[in-house]
Design a protein around this motif. Structure first.
Motif, PDB file in Angstrom:
ATOM      1  N   ASP A 170      18.456 -13.261 -34.514  1.00 52.61           N
ATOM      2  CA  ASP A 170      18.741 -12.902 -33.127  1.00 52.61           C
ATOM      3  C   ASP A 170      17.625 -12.004 -32.593  1.00 52.61           C
ATOM      4  O   ASP A 170      16.800 -11.491 -33.363  1.00 52.61           O
ATOM      5  N   ASP A 171      17.621 -11.781 -31.286  1.00 55.73           N
ATOM      6  CA  ASP A 171      16.581 -10.954 -30.669  1.00 55.73           C
ATOM      7  C   ASP A 171      16.581  -9.528 -31.216  1.00 55.73           C
ATOM      8  O   ASP A 171      15.540  -8.877 -31.256  1.00 55.73           O
ATOM      9  N   HIS A 172      17.760  -9.046 -31.637  1.00 56.27           N
ATOM     10  CA  HIS A 172      17.851  -7.657 -32.094  1.00 56.27           C
ATOM     11  C   HIS A 172      17.522  -7.488 -33.579  1.00 56.27           C
ATOM     12  O   HIS A 172      17.496  -6.368 -34.082  1.00 56.27           O
ATOM     13  N   ASP A 173      17.270  -8.599 -34.290  1.00 58.18           N
ATOM     14  CA  ASP A 173      17.022  -8.516 -35.727  1.00 58.18           C
ATOM     15  C   ASP A 173      15.631  -7.965 -36.015  1.00 58.18           C
ATOM     16  O   ASP A 173      14.633  -8.413 -35.448  1.00 58.18           O
ATOM     17  N   LEU A 174      15.574  -7.032 -36.951  1.00 59.40           N
ATOM     18  CA  LEU A 174      14.317  -6.412 -37.345  1.00 59.40           C
ATOM     19  C   LEU A 174      13.604  -7.282 -38.377  1.00 59.40           C
ATOM     20  O   LEU A 174      14.217  -7.761 -39.337  1.00 59.40           O
ATOM     21  N   THR A 175      12.314  -7.510 -38.189  1.00 57.04           N
ATOM     22  CA  THR A 175      11.508  -8.236 -39.164  1.00 57.04           C
ATOM     23  C   THR A 175      10.677  -7.234 -39.969  1.00 57.04           C
ATOM     24  O   THR A 175      10.555  -6.067 -39.589  1.00 57.04           O
ATOM     25  N   VAL A 176      10.101  -7.700 -41.089  1.00 51.83           N
ATOM     26  CA  VAL A 176       9.333  -6.791 -41.945  1.00 51.83           C
ATOM     27  C   VAL A 176       7.910  -7.302 -42.127  1.00 51.83           C
ATOM     28  O   VAL A 176       7.636  -8.498 -42.047  1.00 51.83           O
ATOM     29  N   ASP A 177       7.004  -6.366 -42.399  1.00 45.82           N
ATOM     30  CA  ASP A 177       5.586  -6.692 -42.585  1.00 45.82           C
ATOM     31  C   ASP A 177       5.185  -6.722 -44.053  1.00 45.82           C
ATOM     32  O   ASP A 177       4.223  -7.411 -44.413  1.00 45.82           O
ATOM     33  N   TYR A 178       5.896  -5.971 -44.878  1.00 49.66           N
ATOM     34  CA  TYR A 178       5.604  -5.939 -46.312  1.00 49.66           C
ATOM     35  C   TYR A 178       6.911  -6.018 -47.092  1.00 49.66           C
ATOM     36  O   TYR A 178       7.917  -5.392 -46.720  1.00 49.66           O
ATOM     37  N   ILE A 179       6.884  -6.783 -48.206  1.00 47.43           N
ATOM     38  CA  ILE A 179       8.022  -6.879 -49.115  1.00 47.43           C
ATOM     39  C   ILE A 179       7.537  -6.420 -50.487  1.00 47.43           C
ATOM     40  O   ILE A 179       6.561  -6.962 -51.025  1.00 47.43           O
ATOM     41  N   LEU A 180       8.198  -5.407 -51.038  1.00 43.40           N
ATOM     42  CA  LEU A 180       7.845  -4.906 -52.370  1.00 43.40           C
ATOM     43  C   LEU A 180       8.960  -5.256 -53.342  1.00 43.40           C
ATOM     44  O   LEU A 180      10.130  -4.933 -53.102  1.00 43.40           O
ATOM     45  N   THR A 181       8.608  -5.952 -54.427  1.00 46.92           N
ATOM     46  CA  THR A 181       9.555  -6.290 -55.483  1.00 46.92           C
ATOM     47  C   THR A 181       9.021  -5.698 -56.787  1.00 46.92           C
ATOM     48  O   THR A 181       7.902  -5.185 -56.834  1.00 46.92           O
ATOM     49  N   PRO A 182       9.778  -5.772 -57.875  1.00 42.91           N
ATOM     50  CA  PRO A 182       9.258  -5.248 -59.151  1.00 42.91           C
ATOM     51  C   PRO A 182       7.989  -5.963 -59.634  1.00 42.91           C
ATOM     52  O   PRO A 182       7.247  -5.411 -60.452  1.00 42.91           O
ATOM     53  N   THR A 183       7.739  -7.176 -59.133  1.00 37.53           N
ATOM     54  CA  THR A 183       6.582  -7.940 -59.629  1.00 37.53           C
ATOM     55  C   THR A 183       5.560  -8.293 -58.557  1.00 37.53           C
ATOM     56  O   THR A 183       4.451  -8.709 -58.897  1.00 37.53           O
ATOM     57  N   ARG A 184       5.917  -8.127 -57.284  1.00 36.27           N
ATOM     58  CA  ARG A 184       5.012  -8.623 -56.234  1.00 36.27           C
ATOM     59  C   ARG A 184       4.935  -7.662 -55.051  1.00 36.27           C
ATOM     60  O   ARG A 184       5.871  -6.909 -54.766  1.00 36.27           O
TER      61      ARG A 184
END
Length: 401
Positions: free
Chosen positions: A198-212
């Motif tokens: 939806d228009d109000h949903d926040l998107t992300v620029d970086y995803i940090l996982t235990p391996t990536r």
């Protein structure tokens, strides 16, 4: 993820959440607090994923960082404190404001900093930051239930992260290019259909996982502020600071019509008109209305309302912490805005307080709920039922000093 969370075609946001929560529990990846259902899930390896943030230039350049209070983000909060950055943490469910600034004691040891990064530390070592706190956030870190490599995010379904970001936009605390990072387990990185957003949903620029570390290069615009026509009266009641932001934005000329406001007007058209007339009279006090204006002491009674004296049912609300710069007209404007029009307003500006008379206890309690968290002149007002109620609408004002 191969052999990980499997989503059926046409899965809803709710389906995605349930699949991720179920998988984390069934695979033994879930970590305290358990179960992870209905939460931003903590997972084994969260601290390792959090430590990866130290390798990001956006983290190293940032001076002020907002990190959500969720358990899997504890390592990011610790990294921010260890790097001597200003750490802002949203208040739980936004009940008492927007941010708490974490302030470790002078000479804090590593162990004290670790405590400051926990939920206990957030309570013990924080000070509130109001709307006029001049926050300038350089980096936003949020938790997620699921996220795609394109940067599309699904939270736990209550909308607080989205609302926090929108409120920061409205406050001027974040800019269009302020980066957003999320911390998740590898299994939480899934394909998310764009039509779910939806228009109000926040998107992300970086995803940090235990391996990536994934840079999403997401081009989808982030929320540009609060979308008022998607905000309900119920949400306004649950998030007091939202009322203050709405009041502020309305004063700048923005359209702040709520989701259910039109239907509310339609179902109560005549009372609403009368209410506006009553307040119009209050803004033009006259001797015929029984108004008294002596220095900073000011009493107004609504001529359209029943007589106050003798009813024995009048309930009084105390409003305190009013700044010296605030005028009675500003309070009256706020009362109209929040549908909390009193039968009588007793303004005592010199004592930084006012008393509002309502027809009964239920109406007074509703007004207290509506005005909770209201900020005028840079101060969050103290709003509560007057401590000593008296018959005939009188109040013992000496109990509030």
């Amino acid at each position: 993820m191969e052999g990980g969370v499997r989503l059926r075609a046409g899965a809803s946001k709710g389906d995605v959440r349930e699949k991720v929560w179920d998988y984390l529990e069934a695979s033994g990846l879930a970590d305290f607090p358990r179960p992870v259902h209905r939460r931003i899930p903590n997972f084994k390896g969260s601290h390792q994923a959090c430590c990866s943030i130290k390798e990001l230039d956006v983290f190293n350049r940032a001076r002020e960082i907002k990190v959500d209070p969720d358990k899997p983000l504890e390592g990011v909060r610790l990294a921010a404190l260890q790097a001597r950055k200003t750490l802002l943490v949203p208040t739980p469910r936004l009940r008492t404001g927007l941010f708490n600034k974490i302030v470790p004691p002078s000479g804090a040891t590593k162990e004290i900093l670790r405590i400051c990064a926990t939920s206990q530390g957030i309570k013990e070592y924080s000070v509130p930051v109001g709307l006029d706190g001049k926050a300038r956030v350089d980096l936003v870190v949020v938790g997620s239930v699921a996220v795609s490599e394109k940067g599309w995010r699904i939270g736990k379904g209550e909308g607080y992260a989205d609302m926090e970001y929108a409120m920061m936009v409205s406050m001027g605390a974040v800019q269009e290019d302020t980066p957003v990072v999320t911390i998740v387990h590898d299994c939480q990185v899934v394909d998310i259909a764009e039509e779910l957003l939806d228009d109000h949903d926040l998107t992300v620029d970086y995803i940090l996982t235990p391996t990536r570390t994934i840079k999403t290069n997401c081009k989808r615009p982030k929320p540009q502020g609060i979308i008022w026509h998607k905000v309900s009266y119920e949400m306004l009641g649950k998030i007091p600071i939202l009322k203050s932001l709405r009041h502020r934005e309305k004063q700048t000329g923005k359209d702040v019509t709520l989701l259910d406001e039109h239907s509310d007007w339609a179902s109560a058209n005549t009372p609403a008109v009368l209410n506006e007339k009553a307040m119009a009279e209050i803004t033009r006090p006259q001797a015929a209305m029984g108004s008294a204006h002596i220095g900073q002491h000011y009493v107004e009674s609504d001529s359209l309302s029943p007589r106050l004296e003798g009813s024995g049912m009048i309930t009084t609300v105390y409003v305190g912490n009013i700044p010296p710069s605030v005028r009675v007209s500003e309070l009256k404007c706020a009362l109209r805005e929040f549908h909390a029009t009193p039968l009588r307003l007793n303004w005592q500006g010199a004592q930084h307080r006012a008393f509002l008379d309502y027809k009964d206890k239920a109406t007074a309690e509703s007004a207290v709920s509506s005005l909770k968290g209201l900020s005028l002149g840079g101060n969050t007002l103290r709003v509560e039922l007057a401590k000593n109620q008296r018959n005939k609408g009188q109040v013992e004002i000496n109990s509030h000093k």
